[in-house]
Design an enzyme around this catalytic site. Structure first.
Site, PDB file in Angstrom:
ATOM      1  N   ALA A   1      -5.772   4.542  -1.667  1.00 28.67           N
ATOM      2  CA  ALA A   1      -5.197   3.257  -2.071  1.00 28.67           C
ATOM      3  C   ALA A   1      -5.247   3.173  -3.603  1.00 28.67           C
ATOM      4  O   ALA A   1      -6.235   3.555  -4.221  1.00 28.67           O
ATOM      5  CB  ALA A   1      -5.988   2.126  -1.448  1.00 28.67           C
TER       6      ALA A   1
ATOM      7  N   GLU B   1      -4.025  13.621  10.877  1.00 27.81           N
ATOM      8  CA  GLU B   1      -4.176  13.067   9.517  1.00 27.81           C
ATOM      9  C   GLU B   1      -5.650  12.965   9.118  1.00 27.81           C
ATOM     10  O   GLU B   1      -6.475  12.503   9.901  1.00 27.81           O
ATOM     11  CB  GLU B   1      -3.523  11.678   9.488  1.00 27.81           C
ATOM     12  CG  GLU B   1      -3.609  11.001   8.136  1.00 27.81           C
ATOM     13  CD  GLU B   1      -2.850   9.687   8.102  1.00 27.81           C
ATOM     14  OE1 GLU B   1      -1.673   9.640   8.530  1.00 27.81           O
ATOM     15  OE2 GLU B   1      -3.447   8.682   7.667  1.00 27.81           O
TER      16      GLU B   1
ATOM     17  N   HIS C   1       6.207  -4.405   9.632  1.00 27.73           N
ATOM     18  CA  HIS C   1       5.336  -4.333   8.454  1.00 27.73           C
ATOM     19  C   HIS C   1       4.865  -5.744   8.120  1.00 27.73           C
ATOM     20  O   HIS C   1       5.630  -6.708   8.213  1.00 27.73           O
ATOM     21  CB  HIS C   1       6.121  -3.737   7.271  1.00 27.73           C
ATOM     22  CG  HIS C   1       5.288  -3.547   6.048  1.00 27.73           C
ATOM     23  ND1 HIS C   1       5.377  -4.364   4.941  1.00 27.73           N
ATOM     24  CD2 HIS C   1       4.302  -2.650   5.768  1.00 27.73           C
ATOM     25  CE1 HIS C   1       4.508  -3.951   4.019  1.00 27.73           C
ATOM     26  NE2 HIS C   1       3.845  -2.911   4.504  1.00 27.73           N
TER      27      HIS C   1
ATOM     28  N   GLN D   1       3.073   3.536  12.226  1.00 26.52           N
ATOM     29  CA  GLN D   1       1.761   2.912  12.054  1.00 26.52           C
ATOM     30  C   GLN D   1       1.051   2.972  13.403  1.00 26.52           C
ATOM     31  O   GLN D   1       1.718   3.036  14.456  1.00 26.52           O
ATOM     32  CB  GLN D   1       1.988   1.451  11.631  1.00 26.52           C
ATOM     33  CG  GLN D   1       0.763   0.651  11.329  1.00 26.52           C
ATOM     34  CD  GLN D   1      -0.065   1.294  10.229  1.00 26.52           C
ATOM     35  OE1 GLN D   1      -0.817   2.238  10.496  1.00 26.52           O
ATOM     36  NE2 GLN D   1       0.067   0.810   9.012  1.00 26.52           N
TER      37      GLN D   1
ATOM     38  N   ASP E   1       0.094   0.112  -0.667  1.00 27.92           N
ATOM     39  CA  ASP E   1      -0.235  -1.308  -0.492  1.00 27.92           C
ATOM     40  C   ASP E   1      -0.468  -1.982  -1.842  1.00 27.92           C
ATOM     41  O   ASP E   1      -0.858  -1.329  -2.803  1.00 27.92           O
ATOM     42  CB  ASP E   1      -1.520  -1.433   0.346  1.00 27.92           C
ATOM     43  CG  ASP E   1      -1.233  -1.192   1.820  1.00 27.92           C
ATOM     44  OD1 ASP E   1      -0.194  -1.688   2.300  1.00 27.92           O
ATOM     45  OD2 ASP E   1      -2.036  -0.509   2.470  1.00 27.92           O
TER      46      ASP E   1
HETATM   47  C1  LIG Z   1       2.104   7.187   8.681  1.00 23.13           C
HETATM   48  C2  LIG Z   1       1.540   6.328   7.568  1.00 23.13           C
HETATM   49  C3  LIG Z   1       0.836   6.933   6.530  1.00 23.13           C
HETATM   50  C4  LIG Z   1       0.314   6.170   5.473  1.00 23.13           C
HETATM   51  N1  LIG Z   1      -0.393   6.797   4.470  1.00 23.13           N
HETATM   52  C5  LIG Z   1      -0.825   6.091   3.392  1.00 23.13           C
HETATM   53  C6  LIG Z   1      -1.508   6.730   2.306  1.00 23.13           C
HETATM   54  O1  LIG Z   1      -1.753   7.940   2.338  1.00 23.13           O
HETATM   55  N2  LIG Z   1      -1.900   5.981   1.254  1.00 23.13           N
HETATM   56  C7  LIG Z   1      -1.645   4.632   1.188  1.00 23.13           C
HETATM   57  O2  LIG Z   1      -2.014   4.001   0.187  1.00 23.13           O
HETATM   58  N3  LIG Z   1      -1.014   3.981   2.203  1.00 23.13           N
HETATM   59  C8  LIG Z   1      -0.591   4.677   3.300  1.00 23.13           C
HETATM   60  N4  LIG Z   1       0.065   4.040   4.329  1.00 23.13           N
HETATM   61  C9  LIG Z   1       0.246   2.576   4.264  1.00 23.13           C
HETATM   62  C10 LIG Z   1       1.529   2.156   3.484  1.00 23.13           C
HETATM   63  O3  LIG Z   1       1.402   2.522   2.127  1.00 23.13           O
HETATM   64  C11 LIG Z   1       1.643   0.640   3.630  1.00 23.13           C
HETATM   65  O4  LIG Z   1       1.932   0.288   4.940  1.00 23.13           O
HETATM   66  C12 LIG Z   1       2.589  -0.054   2.629  1.00 23.13           C
HETATM   67  O5  LIG Z   1       2.299  -1.453   2.655  1.00 23.13           O
HETATM   68  C13 LIG Z   1       4.068   0.123   2.908  1.00 23.13           C
HETATM   69  O6  LIG Z   1       4.484   1.396   2.656  1.00 23.13           O
HETATM   70  P1  LIG Z   1       5.949   1.881   3.109  1.00 23.13           P
HETATM   71  O7  LIG Z   1       6.111   3.246   2.609  1.00 23.13           O
HETATM   72  O8  LIG Z   1       6.194   1.596   4.522  1.00 23.13           O
HETATM   73  O9  LIG Z   1       6.835   0.873   2.190  1.00 23.13           O
HETATM   74  P2  LIG Z   1       8.348   0.437   2.243  1.00 23.13           P
HETATM   75  O10 LIG Z   1       9.151   1.221   3.184  1.00 23.13           O
HETATM   76  O11 LIG Z   1       8.803   0.362   0.817  1.00 23.13           O
HETATM   77  O12 LIG Z   1       8.250  -1.049   2.839  1.00 23.13           O
HETATM   78  C14 LIG Z   1       7.406  -2.035   2.262  1.00 23.13           C
HETATM   79  C15 LIG Z   1       7.953  -3.424   2.576  1.00 23.13           C
HETATM   80  O13 LIG Z   1       9.153  -3.664   1.821  1.00 23.13           O
HETATM   81  C16 LIG Z   1      10.279  -3.852   2.691  1.00 23.13           C
HETATM   82  N5  LIG Z   1      11.349  -3.032   2.091  1.00 23.13           N
HETATM   83  C17 LIG Z   1      11.431  -1.685   2.099  1.00 23.13           C
HETATM   84  N6  LIG Z   1      12.501  -1.270   1.402  1.00 23.13           N
HETATM   85  C18 LIG Z   1      13.108  -2.370   0.934  1.00 23.13           C
HETATM   86  C19 LIG Z   1      14.266  -2.569   0.122  1.00 23.13           C
HETATM   87  N7  LIG Z   1      14.982  -1.552  -0.366  1.00 23.13           N
HETATM   88  N8  LIG Z   1      14.617  -3.863  -0.198  1.00 23.13           N
HETATM   89  C20 LIG Z   1      13.876  -4.907   0.276  1.00 23.13           C
HETATM   90  N9  LIG Z   1      12.775  -4.762   1.057  1.00 23.13           N
HETATM   91  C21 LIG Z   1      12.388  -3.507   1.369  1.00 23.13           C
HETATM   92  C22 LIG Z   1       9.854  -3.379   4.060  1.00 23.13           C
HETATM   93  O14 LIG Z   1      10.497  -4.076   5.114  1.00 23.13           O
HETATM   94  C23 LIG Z   1       8.345  -3.636   4.037  1.00 23.13           C
HETATM   95  O15 LIG Z   1       8.039  -4.966   4.369  1.00 23.13           O
HETATM   96  C24 LIG Z   1       0.544   4.761   5.431  1.00 23.13           C
HETATM   97  C25 LIG Z   1       1.233   4.146   6.499  1.00 23.13           C
HETATM   98  C26 LIG Z   1       1.722   4.910   7.557  1.00 23.13           C
HETATM   99  C27 LIG Z   1       2.437   4.229   8.691  1.00 23.13           C
END
Ligand SMILES: Cc1cc2nc3c(=O)[nH]c(=O)nc-3n(C[C@H](O)[C@H](O)[C@H](O)COP(=O)(O)OP(=O)(O)OC[C@H]3O[C@@H](n4cnc5c(N)ncnc54)[C@H](O)[C@@H]3O)c2cc1C
Length: 297
Positions: free
Chosen positions: A51, A17, A152, A179, A109
């Site tokens: 971000a 990455e 998370h 993560q 985020d």
């Molecule tokens: C491999 C990897 C790559 C990343 N790349 C980037 C990037 O390029 N740019 C960037 O800005 N950030 C990036 N991130 C960080 C990521 O955007 C953050 O961790 C963010 O806070 C959560 O994203 P997510 O897609 O996991 O969200 P989600 O899966 O939507 O989860 C977010 C929160 O909501 C909860 N949740 C999820 N779905 C539901 C639902 N349907 N109902 C109720 N609660 C729910 C989850 O338990 C979690 O606490 C990356 C993280 C990882 C692990």
């Protein structure tokens, strides 16, 4: 090839990455890094989405650079932050027209200073909705999603977080990328639960080699990854010695990767922070064979 296809039995899905640099010097340095990383023939190189959606265009530009310059498939990270459904769809069309066939679908985020994520009017609230949107409009795209071995930050407990991860897979994700983590035990515990609730897509371990103690402290504080006390103590003892920090950090990553490989992970996703030195050292020590896409042991 779709993201999930990189994890074939007998082979190994190595992915790397990078992020879009902010300066011209950073751009030149990243081009050199890409030239060095290309020789490992990773399954793909992914580029983050800044971000707040700040690198919309740059992410796609670097994905094209990865494909054209290195001849390696690119995966574009993509978040829901600050965009309506229509804007998300327009960006996906651009990615598809640019020849980018794999997306890391993320929620993103909350902006700095805010604790909870607010979707914009007409936007999406969770990553599972983004996966659904991609599947509905670009059924052939490969989709990766994020998983959290140490939970998370915002979620009440690990079991709920895992149920939410399953929503993303049920919506059509092809693979889960974790993560960063520094305690393999936490990953193995997570993997057991992951399998127990019936998630079957490849679970790829996210490893960020420590090359600077100060930087990794900032990163782990932001993303909520646990930093082992013993490792922290060793690094603290050499906080004025950059080379010693590199040796300790990269040594830890090599041990982590070796154990993960021995325990059968289908792939490792290396967060290299736009530098090649730690990655070269790790893959060299582990005897990575690019042509066969496996470690010689
Ligand atoms: C491999 C990897 C790559 C990343 N790349 C980037 C990037 O390029 N740019 C960037 O800005 N950030 C990036 N991130 C960080 C990521 O955007 C953050 O961790 C963010 O806070 C959560 O994203 P997510 O897609 O996991 O969200 P989600 O899966 O939507 O989860 C977010 C929160 O909501 C909860 N949740 C999820 N779905 C539901 C639902 N349907 N109902 C109720 N609660 C729910 C989850 O338990 C979690 O606490 C990356 C993280 C990882 C692990």
């Amino acid at each position: 090839m779709r993201v999930g296809d990189f994890y074939r039995p007998g082979g190994f899905g190595l992915s790397i990455e990078i992020f879009p640099p902010k300066t011209e010097n950073g751009e030149q340095a990243l081009q050199q890094t890409l030239d060095r990383l290309a020789k490992f023939q990773p399954a793909f190189i992914s580029c983050t989405y800044g971000a707040g959606g700040t690198t919309r265009d740059q992410t796609l530009r670097w994905c094209q650079e990865i494909q054209d310059r290195c001849g390696v498939p690119a995966t574009a990270h993509f978040t829901c932050v600050g965009s309506t459904r229509e804007e998300l769809l327009a960006w996906l069309d651009r990615a598809s027209n640019a020849g980018v066939g794999n997306i890391m679908a993320l929620r993103g985020d909350p902006p700095q200073g805010e604790k909870t994520f607010q979707a914009v009017d007409g936007g999406l609230k969770y990553a599972n909705e983004l996966v659904e949107l991609i599947r509905a409009h670009h059924p052939d795209m490969g989709i990766g999603v994020a998983g959290y071995p140490e939970k998370h930050l915002e979620c009440v407990d690990a079991a709920t977080d895992l149920i939410n991860l399953k929503r993303k897979v049920d919506a059509g994700a092809d693979a889960v990328f974790t993560q960063l983590f520094y305690e393999n035990e936490n990953f193995f515990r997570f993997r057991d639960e992951y399998e127990r609730i019936g998630i079957t897509v490849p679970l790829v371990a996210g490893i960020m080699p420590i090359t600077s103690f100060a930087r990794i402290q900032r990163i782990t504080a932001m993303c909520g990854a646990i930093f082992p006390k013993a490792l922290s103590k060793r690094l603290e003892a050499v906080q004025d010695d950059a080379d010693a920090q590199f040796e300790i950090g990269v040594g830890h990553a090599i041990q982590q990767c070796q154990e993960l490989i021995d325990q059968g992970v289908p792939g490792i996703h290396l967060y290299v922070l736009n530098k090649s030195d730690a990655c070269e050292r790790i893959l060299g020590e582990l005897n990575w064979q690019p042509a066969e896409a496996k470690f010689a042991g």
